[in-house]
Design a protein around this motif. Structure first.
Motif, PDB file in Angstrom:
ATOM      1  N   MET A  26      29.555  45.402  47.686  1.00 43.71           N
ATOM      2  CA  MET A  26      29.018  45.931  46.349  1.00 43.71           C
ATOM      3  C   MET A  26      28.287  44.630  45.732  1.00 43.71           C
ATOM      4  N   LYS A  27      29.081  43.318  45.714  1.00 45.62           N
ATOM      5  CA  LYS A  27      28.552  42.120  45.260  1.00 45.62           C
ATOM      6  C   LYS A  27      27.289  41.730  45.734  1.00 45.62           C
ATOM      7  N   VAL A  28      27.350  41.520  47.237  1.00 47.03           N
ATOM      8  CA  VAL A  28      26.201  41.138  48.016  1.00 47.03           C
ATOM      9  C   VAL A  28      24.968  42.084  47.713  1.00 47.03           C
ATOM     10  N   ASN A  29      25.191  43.251  47.470  1.00 51.09           N
ATOM     11  CA  ASN A  29      24.245  44.053  47.033  1.00 51.09           C
ATOM     12  C   ASN A  29      23.667  44.090  45.622  1.00 51.09           C
ATOM     13  N   GLU A  30      24.050  43.249  44.882  1.00 48.80           N
ATOM     14  CA  GLU A  30      23.870  43.161  43.593  1.00 48.80           C
ATOM     15  C   GLU A  30      24.219  44.565  42.766  1.00 48.80           C
ATOM     16  N   GLU A  31      25.147  45.200  43.265  1.00 42.95           N
ATOM     17  CA  GLU A  31      25.578  46.511  42.585  1.00 42.95           C
ATOM     18  C   GLU A  31      26.633  45.893  41.221  1.00 42.95           C
ATOM     19  N   LEU A  32      27.299  44.848  41.504  1.00 40.39           N
ATOM     20  CA  LEU A  32      27.964  44.373  40.471  1.00 40.39           C
ATOM     21  C   LEU A  32      27.052  43.949  39.203  1.00 40.39           C
ATOM     22  N   ASP A  33      25.787  43.144  39.349  1.00 36.50           N
ATOM     23  CA  ASP A  33      25.120  42.955  38.510  1.00 36.50           C
ATOM     24  C   ASP A  33      24.430  44.248  37.736  1.00 36.50           C
ATOM     25  N   ALA A  34      24.343  45.283  38.512  1.00 34.71           N
ATOM     26  CA  ALA A  34      23.882  46.559  37.889  1.00 34.71           C
ATOM     27  C   ALA A  34      24.954  46.974  36.971  1.00 34.71           C
ATOM     28  N   LEU A  35      26.163  46.922  37.412  1.00 33.48           N
ATOM     29  CA  LEU A  35      27.295  47.484  36.433  1.00 33.48           C
ATOM     30  C   LEU A  35      27.408  46.430  35.112  1.00 33.48           C
ATOM     31  N   VAL A  36      27.036  45.300  35.363  1.00 33.04           N
ATOM     32  CA  VAL A  36      27.327  44.161  34.110  1.00 33.04           C
ATOM     33  C   VAL A  36      25.927  44.579  33.180  1.00 33.04           C
ATOM     34  N   THR A  37      24.855  44.936  33.889  1.00 35.62           N
ATOM     35  CA  THR A  37      23.686  45.275  32.603  1.00 35.62           C
ATOM     36  C   THR A  37      24.047  46.318  32.088  1.00 35.62           C
ATOM     37  N   PHE A  38      24.644  47.538  32.555  1.00 34.62           N
ATOM     38  CA  PHE A  38      25.130  48.763  31.702  1.00 34.62           C
ATOM     39  C   PHE A  38      26.274  48.554  30.855  1.00 34.62           C
ATOM     40  N   GLY A  39      26.581  47.206  30.652  1.00 33.38           N
ATOM     41  CA  GLY A  39      27.736  47.001  29.742  1.00 33.38           C
ATOM     42  C   GLY A  39      28.865  47.410  30.316  1.00 33.38           C
ATOM     43  N   ILE A  40      29.266  47.556  31.541  1.00 31.44           N
ATOM     44  CA  ILE A  40      30.191  48.067  32.155  1.00 31.44           C
ATOM     45  C   ILE A  40      31.114  46.783  32.957  1.00 31.44           C
ATOM     46  N   ARG A  41      32.352  46.854  32.716  1.00 38.88           N
ATOM     47  CA  ARG A  41      33.084  45.448  33.209  1.00 38.88           C
ATOM     48  C   ARG A  41      33.657  45.953  34.640  1.00 38.88           C
ATOM     49  N   PRO A  42      33.081  45.162  35.724  1.00 38.11           N
ATOM     50  CA  PRO A  42      33.321  45.498  37.022  1.00 38.11           C
ATOM     51  C   PRO A  42      34.749  45.263  37.196  1.00 38.11           C
ATOM     52  N   ALA A  43      35.564  44.430  36.741  1.00 34.77           N
ATOM     53  CA  ALA A  43      36.914  44.475  36.927  1.00 34.77           C
ATOM     54  C   ALA A  43      37.908  45.604  36.369  1.00 34.77           C
ATOM     55  N   MET A  44      37.249  46.376  35.244  1.00 40.86           N
ATOM     56  CA  MET A  44      37.827  47.432  34.806  1.00 40.86           C
ATOM     57  C   MET A  44      37.405  48.763  35.717  1.00 40.86           C
ATOM     58  N   PHE A  45      36.135  48.709  35.870  1.00 39.17           N
ATOM     59  CA  PHE A  45      35.436  49.885  36.612  1.00 39.17           C
ATOM     60  C   PHE A  45      35.644  50.053  37.948  1.00 39.17           C
ATOM     61  N   LEU A  46      35.796  49.097  38.833  1.00 38.72           N
ATOM     62  CA  LEU A  46      35.946  49.130  40.052  1.00 38.72           C
ATOM     63  C   LEU A  46      37.737  48.756  40.361  1.00 38.72           C
ATOM     64  N   ALA A  47      38.225  47.692  39.582  1.00 43.53           N
ATOM     65  CA  ALA A  47      39.554  47.222  40.091  1.00 43.53           C
ATOM     66  C   ALA A  47      40.715  48.104  39.697  1.00 43.53           C
ATOM     67  N   MET A  48      40.327  48.427  38.383  1.00 37.00           N
ATOM     68  CA  MET A  48      41.554  49.369  37.733  1.00 37.00           C
ATOM     69  C   MET A  48      41.981  50.616  38.578  1.00 37.00           C
ATOM     70  N   PRO A  49      40.897  51.642  39.150  1.00 34.25           N
ATOM     71  CA  PRO A  49      41.351  52.789  39.821  1.00 34.25           C
ATOM     72  C   PRO A  49      42.291  52.172  41.196  1.00 34.25           C
ATOM     73  N   ARG A  50      41.800  51.023  41.873  1.00 34.53           N
ATOM     74  CA  ARG A  50      42.340  50.658  43.081  1.00 34.53           C
ATOM     75  C   ARG A  50      43.694  50.005  42.759  1.00 34.53           C
ATOM     76  N   VAL A  51      44.029  49.164  41.863  1.00 37.69           N
ATOM     77  CA  VAL A  51      45.249  48.870  41.499  1.00 37.69           C
ATOM     78  C   VAL A  51      46.092  49.760  41.134  1.00 37.69           C
ATOM     79  N   VAL A  52      45.588  50.721  40.401  1.00 35.33           N
ATOM     80  CA  VAL A  52      46.712  51.997  39.777  1.00 35.33           C
ATOM     81  C   VAL A  52      47.027  52.751  41.126  1.00 35.33           C
ATOM     82  N   ALA A  53      46.007  52.905  41.945  1.00 33.10           N
ATOM     83  CA  ALA A  53      46.224  53.804  43.281  1.00 33.10           C
ATOM     84  C   ALA A  53      47.136  53.102  43.828  1.00 33.10           C
TER      85      ALA A  53
END
Ligand SMILES: Nc1ncnc2c1ncn2[C@@H]1O[C@H](COP(=O)(O)OP(=O)(O)OP(=O)(O)O)[C@@H](O)[C@H]1O
Ligand SMILES: [Mg+2]
Lengths: 361, 253
Positions: A224-251
């Motif tokens: 996702m980072k290579v495809n600039e998807e993380l950049d897209a999240l950041v510009t939405f004001g979403i923190r990638p660490a919370m949005f992507l990492a939290m569900p995975r860590v909790v799971a």
């Protein structure tokens, strides 16, 4: 010397001509004449043009007199498009990679330091995220968490059961062989039950999780980072660490105790098969097992496996988030996720052992 | 003068599981710039994938210089594959290699030239697209338009007889784009290279295209074929007219 360019020379012919003429030109005395003859050539192919440019470059460099036979203007066109001076030195390593040892050591040190700082920042973000989740559990993306849970857990069941079973089998077999000499092979049951619950169960399950899911987390997020998807999240004001990492860590955290129970159960079945084959009555085996599965043992084992799950999830996600922007960086992130998880699991396992010793659990 | 047919697309149904385009049928002649036009999502890239042997067409055949690229005979397919170079819509450069290494790769695989010759040749290709100074850069470290140009340099490495270009000028400024047009014309005129290009850039179409074909999503097929100026002046239908006049659907001229 005279170099004659023919019409429609193929690459092999140019190749032979190149090897011969370039060596000869490079060995010529200054002031000698080098004739490029293109009188049969309306246009020069790519490889032939390269040869012309190279010969002209050598002529300039060694002070040879260059003579062109060029009735069709084909050499002229080549030299206009590709001035030999521009290719005077065939450069390497323009990307600014330094090769001196000191510089490399310095760069590596800086990289390790930056990695460390980034890991700390990620850890901080995750901890604050966890605390916020305690108060607002609805903030977690539960759908995504469930998908991760399914992939990391349910899909991993067959391999977990198989490895758990085999470990139980091998453990029982090896220990029974020794204990039998003293006629106490029945205590193998205690050994397996305690060993699996406290140590082997959490360890093998977390190794499976690191290999299957930790690497997958890193690769998914890295891509996702290579495809600039993380950049897209950041510009939405979403923190990638919370949005992507939290569900995975909790799971990963929730899935580990469940998988551990399955692995231990499979291991106990494997042990039972060995002991029953050694004429230990199944009831005796079962009694010994239930006696040794005490609440502290179970809680200690499952707590440990939950912590290992958190580690695997966090290491996988943080390496994913720190991926470079190329495909091989994704591969490196996945590798680093597995290696980092294994190291941390071992370190934490040691810490747990020390704590358990002093707490008397 | 009868010109040599280089590409034959015979009654191709294009698509993945379901056809996106039906019965596409055209020929491309030697030394011609052939442009594939059509709205976004109409199947241009899909059509190109059928022509370069990536996805099998649902029906029909594609011949490149007489060799069927979808032939069951591996030798014929390999021959067909050697006839062309491709620059992909996304660039498709190898991220772990520098631009120079990207261009060198086909040269290393397919020619017997000595290493210094390959290097010089690769640098010359990069010079042609204005990227010689960036030879040592990695694709991640250059801009989108530069990636496009580097992809063209790589496609040109083996001097293919046919060049396929998927939106080469998308994301380029007008000046660079015009420079690219000039490069294409030069390749056509000097080396007789045949080019198939997908593009939306009207100025570029009028500058370089000898002929074009227009695909349409609603009609599920070809809706026009011919010289761009003729299609502009005498559009055979509304879709073509709107395309050349840059009108949105429903606008009145
Ligand atoms: N890999 C795929 N599998 C299935 N369908 C696809 C795939 N790629 C594209 N399509 C479908 O095929 C159709 C045509 O897509 P295509 O990429 O050929 O469009 P295009 O004409 O190149 O558009 P654009 O100008 O935006 O690049 C689209 O409707 C798309 O949904
Ligand atoms: Mg496309």
């Amino acid at each position: 010397m005279v170099v004659k360019f023919n019409n429609a020379m193929n690459a092999d012919e140019v190749s032979a001509l190149w090897t011969r003429t370039v060596a000869e030109a490079a060995a010529s005395q200054s002031g000698a004449t080098l004739t490029l003859d293109a009188s049969d050539c309306a246009t020069l192919g790519g490889a032939a043009s390269a040869l012309a440019v190279e010969l002209r470059r050598i002529a300039n460099e060694r002070g040879l007199k260059l003579e062109l036979r060029d009735p069709h203007g084909s050499l002229d066109t080549v030299f206009r498009v590709f001035p030999a001076e521009k290719f005077a030195k065939i450069e390497t390593g323009l990307s600014g990679r330094s090769h001196s040892l000191a510089a490399q050591v310095g760069e590596s040190t800086m990289r390790i330091w930056r990695d460390f700082v980034e890991q700390l920042a990620f850890l901080g973000e995750m901890v604050s995220g966890f605390l916020r989740l305690m108060f607002h559990p609805g903030r977690l993306r539960w759908r995504e968490t469930l998908v991760c849970f399914e992939r990391a857990g349910i899909d991993a069941l067959p391999i977990t059961l198989l490895i758990g079973f085999l470990i139980g089998l091998i453990l029982a077999f090896m220990s029974a062989a020794s204990l039998r000499q003293f006629g106490v092979e029945v205590y193998v049951a205690d050994l397996i039950a305690i060993g699996l619950f406290r140590e082997l169960g959490p360890i093998i399950t977390s190794i499976i999780l690191a290999g299957r899911s930790g690497s997958a987390f890193a690769a998914e997020i890295g891509t996702m980072k290579v495809n600039e998807e993380l950049d897209a999240l950041v510009t939405f004001g979403i923190r990638p660490a919370m949005f992507l990492a939290m569900p995975r860590v909790v799971a990963a955290t929730l899935v580990m105790p469940v998988l551990t129970i399955f692995a231990v159960t499979a291991g106990l079945v494997g042990g039972a098969m060995v002991l029953v084959s050694m004429q230990v009555p199944p009831v005796t085996y079962l009694n010994h097992v239930t006696d040794s599965i005490t609440l502290p043992n179970v809680l200690f084992g499952l707590g440990k496996s939950a912590v290992f799950g958190t580690l695997v999830g966090m290491v996988g996600c943080s390496h994913g988030l720190q991926t470079g922007r190329t495909a091989d960086a994704v591969g490196r992130a996945a590798t680093a996720a597995v290696v980092g998880s294994l190291v941390l699991i071992t370190v934490f396992d040691g810490a747990f052992a020390v704590v358990a010793y002093f707490a008397g659990v | 003068m009868e010109r040599k047919t280089v590409i034959e697309v015979n009654h191709v149904d294009a698509g993945y599981d379901h056809p996106v385009l039906r019965d596409v049928d055209f020929k491309v002649f030697q030394g011609e710039v052939f442009v594939v036009l059509g709205g976004s999502g109409c199947g241009k890239s899909t059509m190109l994938k059928h022509m370069i042997g990536l996805n099998p067409p649902l029906a029909g055949t594609v011949r490149l210089i007489g060799d069927n690229i979808w032939s069951g005979d591996p030798a014929e397919r390999t021959r067909a594959l050697r006839h062309f170079g491709v620059s992909y819509q996304s660039g498709a450069l190898f991220g772990s290699m520098t631009l120079l290494e990207n261009v060198l790769l086909p040269l290393e695989c397919f020619t017997s030239l000595p290493p210094s010759a390959r290097r010089l040749l690769a640098l010359m290709r990069l010079e042609q697209v204005g990227l010689r100074e960036y030879a040592g850069f990695y694709p991640a470290d250059i801009s989108g338009g530069m990636k496009k140009r580097a992809a063209i340099a790589r496609a040109l490495a083996l001097e293919p007889e046919i060049l396929f270009l998927d939106e080469p000028s998308a994301g380029l400024d007008p000046v660079t784009s015009a420079g690219l047009d000039r490069l294409l014309l030069e390749l056509r005129d000097r080396h007789g290279m045949t080019m198939v290009m997908v593009t939306h850039e009207l100025p570029s179409i009028f500058a370089v295209a000898d002929r074009c074909v227009m695909l349409d999503r609603a009609a599920q097929g070809m809706i026009a074929q011919g010289k761009p100026a003729e299609l502009r002046d005498y559009p055979p239908n509304d879709t073509v007219r709107r395309f050349f006049n840059r009108q949105a659907e429903g606008d009145k001229s």
